[in-house]
Every structure is written in C-alpha cells, then in structure tokens.
Design an enzyme around this catalytic site. Structure first.
Site, PDB file in Angstrom:
ATOM      1  N   LYS A  16      34.262  42.813  47.417  1.00  0.00           N
ATOM      2  CA  LYS A  16      35.872  43.056  47.657  1.00  0.00           C
ATOM      3  C   LYS A  16      36.369  44.154  46.680  1.00  0.00           C
ATOM      4  CE  LYS A  16      40.167  40.155  47.488  1.00  0.00           C
ATOM      5  NZ  LYS A  16      40.581  38.814  46.992  1.00  0.00           N
TER       6      LYS A  16
ATOM      7  N   SER B 111      43.002  36.338  50.885  1.00  0.00           N
ATOM      8  CA  SER B 111      43.133  37.856  50.976  1.00  0.00           C
ATOM      9  C   SER B 111      41.706  38.604  50.865  1.00  0.00           C
ATOM     10  CB  SER B 111      43.765  38.226  49.464  1.00  0.00           C
ATOM     11  OG  SER B 111      42.980  37.793  48.315  1.00  0.00           O
TER      12      SER B 111
ATOM     13  N   SER C 216      41.937  32.389  48.218  1.00  0.00           N
ATOM     14  CA  SER C 216      41.566  33.902  48.845  1.00  0.00           C
ATOM     15  C   SER C 216      39.938  34.056  49.032  1.00  0.00           C
ATOM     16  CB  SER C 216      42.096  34.922  48.077  1.00  0.00           C
ATOM     17  OG  SER C 216      43.384  35.050  48.220  1.00  0.00           O
TER      18      SER C 216
END
Ligand SMILES: [Mg+2]
Ligand SMILES: [Zn+2]
Lengths: 96, 491, 471
Positions: B82, B157, B181
């Site tokens: 990420k 997210s 997330s």
C-alpha cells in the site's frame, strides 16, 4: 448540532486550511450533521469511566543515550520546496 | 511465459516454485508485470509500478539463489505495498497530492522486512487519501475499481492492495487498518485480510493516520498466505514505542490447527443491525455452519456499546489525524502553494490545494473535537467510550474464543454511490471499527457470493495477541467454503 | 500607594545528553545548519519518537534535588501549533501529568533565607532555529535550521513567590548552580542551554490577589533578567498610577534599549489542542529507579555553603563563592587538606585565582604551598602572587621556582638585625622624630629596610625588630 460559519472559519484557521465560501458552507452543513450524530454519546453515562488512549497497557520503552547520526542531511533537504545554504526557506513570517 | 498460469498460484506455491527452481524470480516477476500492464489500466490498483526496479531485484535474487543463497520465505516472490509504507528512493504518496512527489530517505519497518524476506517489490498500491475512506475513491490518483465488477468500489482504504491481490497483480500485499481498511476491502474483493493486534507490527515508516488505531497487516488470496505474510512483518521494533516486545508464533502452523471445541461467539448487536444485507447474513451463517461442522460450538455474546463505537471512532481517529497531518505544511517536503505573500497564507493554501475533501473534513472534525471548550464533550468522552468498548470485548472473550461477525454490512457498492454522504460511507465500517478501538486482532475470510456474484467476507475477532486462533478458525472456514481465489476479471 | 511585584519564573534547561530526546541525532550545539537531523526530528511521514532514558534520569535527579515528588506515571502530550521551526507542527511536552510536582529551593538574601516553591518539572523537546533575512519585522523570508529540534529540555516552573528582581536573580542563580552541580545541564545561557521566561504582575502592597501579568521573554543573562524585571515592574506601576491597566501579553526584553516591548503578533488566540501523544505510552517511573537515582545526588550548593563555612571557619559569603562551582569547592577542599594551617587564607587564594582554577591550570598543591610558605613567613604576599604567576607561565613546581628565583623572605631576626641597625644609623633625624612621638615614621623605616633587603625581608619581623630597637 448546529455549527456556525464563524466556528467553521475559526477551526479552519487553527488547522491552516484556506476555505472558499462554498467549502465553508458545505463543511458547516456536513460537520453539523456528523456532530449531531456523535451527540448520541451524550446519552451514555460515562461518569467514573477512565479514558483509554491506548489499547495496550504498558509503559513507554526507552532508548539508550547513544548518538547514531543519520548521515545524509542532503536526502532530507532534497525534498524541500525551497532551500538556501542548507536551510529550509519559508516566506515572510510577519504579514501586513 | 504467457502459458504459465502464475495467477492460479498462491503465495506459498509461488515461493516453493522459485525455491525449487521450477520458475525463476525473473520469469515470475515478468509474468506479473505483464499482468499489471494488461489489467491495471482498468482497475487502477497501483499508483506506482516499478518494472525496472522489480526486474533488477528479481535478477539479483536469482543470482543470489544460484550462489545457494536464499534470502527468506518470500525469496523471489513479487508483491506490492500500500502506498502508505515509506520506500527509500521510491515515491510514497499516501494517495495525496500533498505527497505526490515525496521521496522518503528511509524504508518503513514493513518495507525492510518484506525485502529482507526476499520479496520483489512490484509497486505501490492505491488507497484512499491518507487511508481516510472505505471505497478507495478519495485517492488523488483516481479511484480503484473492484475486479469482480469494475462499476463497483473495491472497499477501502487498502482498496488498491485488495484489488491487486484479487486480480492476481501481486501474490500478496500489505495494507493498513485503522477502522477496517484491510478487512473491509478484503471482504469486498473476495480475498483474505488480517489486522493484527495493535502493537504486533511496527508502525515505523508507515504514514500515520490515527496513531492509536493504525496497524499494518497482510492481504492475500488464502489464509495460509496471510499467516506466512504476518510472520514476515510481525515482531518487535525499537523504533516504534507502541510495538510489543513479544515473540512471533508460527502462524502457518496455526492454520491447520483443529477447531474442535473452539467457542464461537456471535455478538447479537452485530446481527441485529439494521443495515445488514440478507445475502451477507446468509453467507456468514454458512461460515458458522462450517465451523460447527468441524466441532466448534456457538454461543451468543453481547457487546452492548457497539452502537457507540462509530461515534467514538469518528472523534478519536480524526482528532489524532488532525495532529498527524499538521506536518504537511509546505516547509520541508511535499506540495507548496505558489505565490503566497506570507507564511500563514503559504501554509493554508498549501493544505487547501494538497488535501482532498474527505481529508479536510476529518481534519476539521478532529481540530474541532480537540479545541478549547469541546475537548471534554467530544474527544474526552470518546476516550471513555473506548474504555467501555474494550471492556465489552474483555467480557465476551470470557465466554468465547473467537467472535464471528460480518465484515461489511453489504457487498461492494457502486462507484460514486456514497461519496456525497459521509455518514452513510462511514456506516460501512460499522462492524470493523470496534476491533480497532479495542486493539484486538481481526481477519476477514471469504465465505460466499451474493446473488449478483459479489464476494462476501466473514470477520473473526480474537483477544489480544491471539492471532493463531484466528488463523485456525479462518483456515477452517476457507477449507469448508471453497470459492474462486482470483477474481473473474479476464474470465 | 506602595506596590509590590509578584514574580514567577519558568526555566527551560537543556538536559546534558549526547543524543536528542526522541531520536539518535547528536544534541550538540554549533553544527552546520540541518547537519544534526534525521527523518524523526524533521517530522517526516511515518516516523516515531522513542524516549531517551538519560534525559528522564536527568529530570528525575533535578526533581529530587529540588524536593519535588516524582510521579510514578506521567504522560507526554502534543502541543499543536504551526510554525516553521516546529517540523511536526506539534511539540511533544508533558502537560496534564508532568514528571514531578511540588518542590522548592531555598535562596540566600541579605535578610536571610527564603523558600521559593516549585510548581512542576516536565520534559519536552526543543524547537528549531529561524534566521530571518533582514530585520525580523521586515524580513521577506526566513531560514529554518532544525538542528535543535528534539533536543531534550526540562521546564522548571516556580510558584509566584518572588517579590523583587533581586529575589528573581537569586532564585535563578541558585537553580542554575543546582543544575550544573547535578551535571544535568551545562548552564550556558548564551547558547541557550539555560533560558528563563518571567511572569510579572504588580499589586498594592498588602493585597492578596494577583494583578494582570505580563510574560517576559528573551533575557539571556542573569543580569538581563534582573534588569528586565526592574523595568517591567516600573512600567506596570507607572501605568497603574497613570490610571491605566496592565494587559495580559508577551513582552520581549530588548537588552540594547533596556526596555520590554509588546510582541503584538497578528495571530489567533492560542488553542494548543493538547492531547496525549498516541505515539508514546505513559512514562512509568518505578520507586526503585528513583531510589537508585537518589544515590547519585551530590552535595548541593546550599548544603555545601553551610558545611564549608562551619567546617573551615570561613565566612558564609566566601563559602558561597567557593560553592558557586562544584569544581572550585572541590579544589579548595583539596588545597585545605594539603595545608591545614589557615583555611581562610586558602579560601581567599582560591577566590583570587578562581578563573585560573576553573580553567584547570592550577593544582591544589600549588595553592597549598603558596599559602603555607606565606603563613610561615618564608615568602611575602607579593612573592606568593608572583610565584603562582610563574607556575602558570612555566609549569614548574612552585617551591622549585621559589628557590630558583630567590624569593625566600628574610625572617631570621639575627640576619635582619644588621640591616635594621644600618638603617637606624643612616637616619638620625627620623630616629629623633620617631622617638619624639611621630609613630607614623615606623613605615618609613620599614620601607628603608625592605629596600635594603631588596624586598626579601619579612615585613612583620622587620616591624617587630624596628619597634624593639627604636624603643
Ligand atoms: Mg515549555
Ligand atoms: Zn533526529
């Protein structure tokens, strides 16, 4: 929960966020709605409850007092939007 | 190598094949880069793809292997991170315009650990700006799409990571989870997502959203892959004062542990929730049956303060975020507004230009909740509610070893469906948030498909540092409810 | 109407550590700009603070030395505000739960001892330094050097117990001496290792409540603190006497102009939004640790003054000068142990040679020998001073120099007799006058004898011999 435009502008100034008039209006409405929802917490009796700031309960660990230079100041300065002689340069602090 | 079905392999299989020289890291990496080139334009799972760097790394790892040198359990296996984990010399944007050109002079602890384990870094994955969102629509690099249905969101997210893993554009990824997330996008993309106990994985070099809630964890296509990844990234790190100094167990071994006698707690408040879709409810029941069939027992538990968790979370997380994001002021790195006449104007315009609407909204709520006169009523109150929520879990774990809940109330929704209504968007995290407030670990494991063919995940929660129990239970669900490992994006 | 001032002082002392409080960069002063920085102290994304154990120990030892109670649990909070010298846009500082509470320091005043309360001691990190292009007010740009960021500080907040600038000065000097004694701070005010802000208000004498206070900043010497306090008190009294009233504000001391100036900044009222720093867990201090540290507390200035004065029979004032530095007091005690004759003379010598002693260029033996030879009459006071100077110049032992230079005094009465006789014989008129009652002429004879002996005669013995011979 109603929140005034002045409050929105005050908070924005504390947070250093420049807002357009439209931003301010939209945020006033959205923050009002969210805070209204959060007001549900008022209905919960928390007297005598100890606040939790960390889910883990332990003391903070220490590091020993030893110098380990990072050794690459250039790598830090190279991200600067404006620099001069090894300093970070910023526009005038006192405004008219 | 187009004829080699690399996308059908799990992380463990790929690692074994490289180790046993069935395939070189170069060929494996090349195949995944080709897949990314083909699929990423439609999914937008990656913000930054690193073809040259990845191929050079693969070549270096192949040479090392030729010398008889294996770096670690991920030797030669390509994966992604990420874009919240700092990578030395590789831009780290956090999905934000304010960091669009930021080149960290250091690696995050997670970055160091996956590289030391021999992984090849394919690129940096898309995310909601500063991890604030549940749909990966707030990224300044554009929304990520769900590989199961590109008109839908992948969750957030860590949506880029979940979508990349789901579409086999990586064998694994590491995401972060502040209020769901990792688990929520994993659920919506049909993959496994694990949020470890707060303090299990070092936060050093992971761009902070809400420091007391943020935790890194793996997103993979199988439970054993997640277990392998967690053992790579977990462990004590002196650079993070909140990282626990406890040994890392053998998670992979825990996956095969029998679940006979395991007490499965069903929090009644979660199943009574109004927004829960029937399809999700049905799929989670299938997961429960699978566990009971293997000898686990079900018990109803109560988490009475669940309804207050969302409010507490949306005060605590933005309050911490308002302070964590104050450093993006245009002085030392990142975006700086042009032509400002003075310092305050420079900072205020930099932040106005650099942050998107969701980030601004949360900075505003957080600043408000901490400001003079409101602290006790909002932030202080939320910290007390946090205590009550943690106590709820403590008593539930007196009766149950793991709790089983839905991960998200509904399958993936459509792009743009909730962007104008923050509160509705926030409600999609209703089942994942309490776990972060309590600091306990949670995993989302695929447990079914909706009538439209969208993935549904079941969430399992356990007490602090009991990730092994989660892997055992999730492994049992995975074995009993076989589902496609890879999204049907290319048929 | 008679007014009195109410003064409280806040001292920021840099803790004497090698590395910074939350990262491993050097805490040393004077490096080129941004040389002593790393991702942590420049507030880069994702970095985290880890607390320096030595910094905590320094603060605990200060708390013990000022009779504060060390808190078993204290908490680091974030003080949020934007400024280019503050990379994270918050300062990590202890707020609601500081490290130590409720202590005191006794200060010496002409009228006796006064006890000044200490409200709290807490730990925090320093900010960076800004250099302005041109004068601050007109500068078009400023340059930030982040070397000082995260240097460990301890903030010591006094009770508003002081009533005069002299009391403020005495408190500061005493506190300064304690910190230097403890070796927790180098005490260097020019380099900013010891900084003081003052809260000042005035009220009609005898009244209980407090007036509106002003906060004074930018005073970088003890003398400047006293001068700034004096000025500010006068300013406030005159303002009230003219029918005005004091405004709560921060004022800067301008040492060149000798005035305090209002710092009217175009900024919103401060709202620091303090909250516990989630990146750090509570600082837990076990009782055993405190007891371990208590054993490392040396004798402190007040105790030392009392002991030196009583133990060596020297005036409190002299003992105070000796005790102003641990090194000087130790030097004195070493010299007094080598020559046990008259500690008062040894003390005077140590005070006379203070700067040289503190620079490490003299040994206690040199002073002990100088005093011993003088007391025994072997050398004169003048010769003693000259010899010490020669030791400093040549590095040779003082007694070797004494013999080499022939600076030994003539103290032997029989050897002096001849000279005295010669002088008396050569000055018949003066002898007559002296015997006629002009006792003041004795110094004339002493002078003549000294001249004859080329300065080697012991003046005391000369006087005695003259008195005897002149009758
Ligand atoms: Mg302070
Ligand atoms: Zn540093």
């Amino acid at each position: 929960m109603a929140i005034t435009r002045e409050e929105v502008l005050h908070v924005a100034r504390l947070a250093r966020l420049a807002l357009s008039d439209a931003d301010a209006d939209r945020l006033r409405e959205q923050l009002g709605d969210l805070l209204e929802y959060m007001k549900q917490l008022d209905g919960l009796d928390t007297s005598g409850v100890v606040p939790t700031s960390h889910a883990v309960e332990m003391g903070t660990p220490f590091r020993e007092d030893t110098v380990l230079p990072f050794g690459d100041p250039e790598a830090i300065l190279s991200n600067a939007p404006d620099r001069e002689d090894g300093f970070f340069r910023v526009p005038r602090i006192i405004e008219d | 190598m187009a004829d080699v079905p690399v996308h059908e392999w799990t992380l463990l299989e790929a690692a074994r094949k490289v180790r046993e020289k069935e395939i070189s890291s170069r060929d494996l990496t090349g195949a995944l880069l080709a897949r990314i080139e083909r699929l990423n334009p439609g999914i937008n799972a990656y913000i930054t793809v690193l073809p040259e760097r990845a191929m050079a790394q693969a070549a270096e790892l192949d040479e090392a292997q030729a010398r008889g040198e294996l770096r670690g359990p991920l030797h030669g296996v390509p994966m992604g991170l990420k874009d919240i984990f700092c990578t030395r010399g590789v831009r780290t944007t956090c999905g934000s315009r304010i960091l669009a050109d930021f080149l960290p002079p250091y690696d995050a602890c997670v970055t160091e650990k996956v590289l030391r384990a021999g992984a090849v870094l394919l690129g940096k994955q898309n995310m909601d700006e500063f991890a604030m969102g549940s749909s990966t629509e707030t990224s300044c690099f554009g929304a990520t799409r769900n590989p199961w249905d590109v008109t839908r969101i992948p969750g957030g997210s860590s949506g880029g990571t979940a979508a990349a893993v789901s579409a086999a554009m990586a064998f694994a990824g590491v995401g972060t989870d502040t209020g769901g997330s990792i688990r929520q996008p994993a659920s919506l993309c049909g993959v496994v997502g694990m949020k470890p106990t707060y303090g299990r994985v070092s936060r050093y070099g992971m761009v902070a959203f809400a420091s007391s809630l943020d935790q890194a964890g793996p997103i993979t296509r199988t439970v054993p892959d997640a277990a392998r990844m967690l053992s790579v990234i977990a462990g004590h790190d002196r650079r993070d004062s909140t990282c626990a100094d406890v040994p890392t167990p053998d998670y992979l071994a825990a996956v095969d542990r029998p679940v006979k006698g395991l007490r499965i707690g069903l929090p009644k408040e979660y199943f009574e929730s109004g927004g829960l879709s029937p399809a999700v409810k049905a799929a989670v029941s299938k997961a429960l049956s699978a566990l009971i069939d293997q000898g686990a027992t079900a018990v109803e538990v109560s988490l009475p303060h669940t309804t207050f968790a969302l409010s507490a979370y949306y005060l605590i997380a933005p309050a911490e975020a308002s302070s964590n994001l104050a450093r993006y002021d245009g002085v030392r790195y990142g975006h700086r507004a042009k032509g400002a006449s003075g310092l305050i104007e420079m900072m205020s315009r930099t932040r106005a230009e650099g942050f998107g609407p969701e980030v601004k909204r949360r900075i505003m709520i957080g600043t408000y909740a901490l400001s003079a006169g409101y602290y006790d009523a909002f932030y202080g109150k939320a910290q007390k509610v946090r205590t009550l929520i943690r106590d709820d879990f403590t008593s539930a774990f007196g009766k149950a070893d793991v709790l089983l809940t839905p991960t998200a109330p509904t399958p993936a929704f459509r792009l743009g469906e909730k962007t104008d209504d923050p509160l509705t968007m926030y409600l999609s995290d209703i089942f994942t948030i309490p776990c972060n407030l309590a600091g306990i670990p949670g995993i989302s494991v695929p447990c079914g498909l909706s009538p439209e063919g969208l993935p549904i995940g079941a969430q399992l929660l356990s007490n602090h540092f009991r990730e092994e129990t989660l892997f055992a239970a999730a492994g049992a669900v995975e074995r009993a409810v076989p589902l496609p490992r890879v999204s049907p994006i290319e048929g | 109407m008679e007014f009195e001032a109410v003064i409280g002082l806040e001292v920021h002392a840099q803790l004497l550590t090698e590395s910074k409080i939350f990262c491993s960069c050097s805490a040393k002063f004077g490096a080129p700009p941004n040389e002593n920085t790393c991702p942590v102290c420049t507030g880069m994304p994702g970095v985290l603070p880890v607390l320096n154990r030595k910094a905590v120990e320094c603060a605990i030892r200060t708390a013990l030395a000022t009779s504060c109670s060390v808190q078993r649990k204290s908490v680091f909070a974030r003080k949020n505000y934007f400024y280019p010298d503050l990379p994270k846009a918050y300062q990590i500082s202890q707020y609601e739960l500081p490290l130590a509470l409720g202590g005191h320091i006794d200060i010496e005043l002409p009228g006796g001892t006064k006890r000044i309360g200490i409200t709290r001691i807490h730990m925090e990190e320093d900010a960076g330094k800004l250099v302005h292009e041109g004068e601050f007010a007109g500068a078009q740009a400023s340059l930030a050097d982040l070397n000082r960021c995260s240097v460990p500080l301890m903030e010591i907040v006094s009770e508003p117990d002081m009533r005069t600038p002299e009391e403020g000065g005495a408190y500061l000097r005493r506190l300064h001496d304690i910190l230097v004694y403890l070796e927790v701070c180098d005490g260097n005010m020019e380099e900013g290792s010891f900084r003081c802000d003052a809260n000042v208000s005035v009220r009609p004498k005898g009244r209980e409540g407090f007036g509106t206070k002003a906060e004074l900043k930018n005073m970088n010497s003890f003398r400047n603190v006293e001068k700034a306090l004096e000025y500010e008190i006068r300013r406030q009294v005159e303002l009230i006497e003219d029918g005005g009233s004091v405004v709560q504000e921060t004022r800067l001391w301008d040492a060149n102009a000798g005035v305090t100036l209002s710092m009217r900044r175009k900024e919103e009222a401060h709202d620091y939004r303090y909250f516990p720093d989630p990146d750090l867990l509570p600082l837990l201090v076990a009782d055993e640790w405190v007891e371990e540290l208590r054993k490392t507390i040396p004798e402190l200035p007040a105790e030392k003054v009392a002991r030196l004065s009583a133990g060596y029979g020297i005036p409190r004032y002299d003992a105070g000068i000796l005790a102003s530095s641990r090194a000087l007091a130790d030097f004195f005690e070493a010299a007094a142990a080598l020559y046990r004759g008259n500690p008062k003379t040894t003390a005077n010598e140590c005070i006379h040679w203070k700067d040289v002693i503190l620079s490490g260029r003299l040994s206690p033996g040199t002073i002990a020998h100088a005093v011993e030879d003088r007391e025994s009459g072997t050398i004169s006071a003048t010769a003693s001073k000259k010899l010490v100077e020669l030791v400093l110049e040549t590095g040779k032992p003082i007694r070797a120099l004494r013999d080499e230079q022939g600076l030994t005094q003539l103290s032997d009465a029989s050897a002096l007799d001849a000279i005295v006789d010669r002088v008396i014989a050569a000055s018949p008129k003066e002898v007559e006058s002296y015997r006629g009652g002009k006792a003041g002429l004795l110094s004339y004879f002493v002078g003549q004898v000294m001249k004859e002996s080329r300065g080697k005669a012991n003046p005391k013995v000369v006087q005695e011999t003259l008195k005897r011979k002149l009758g």
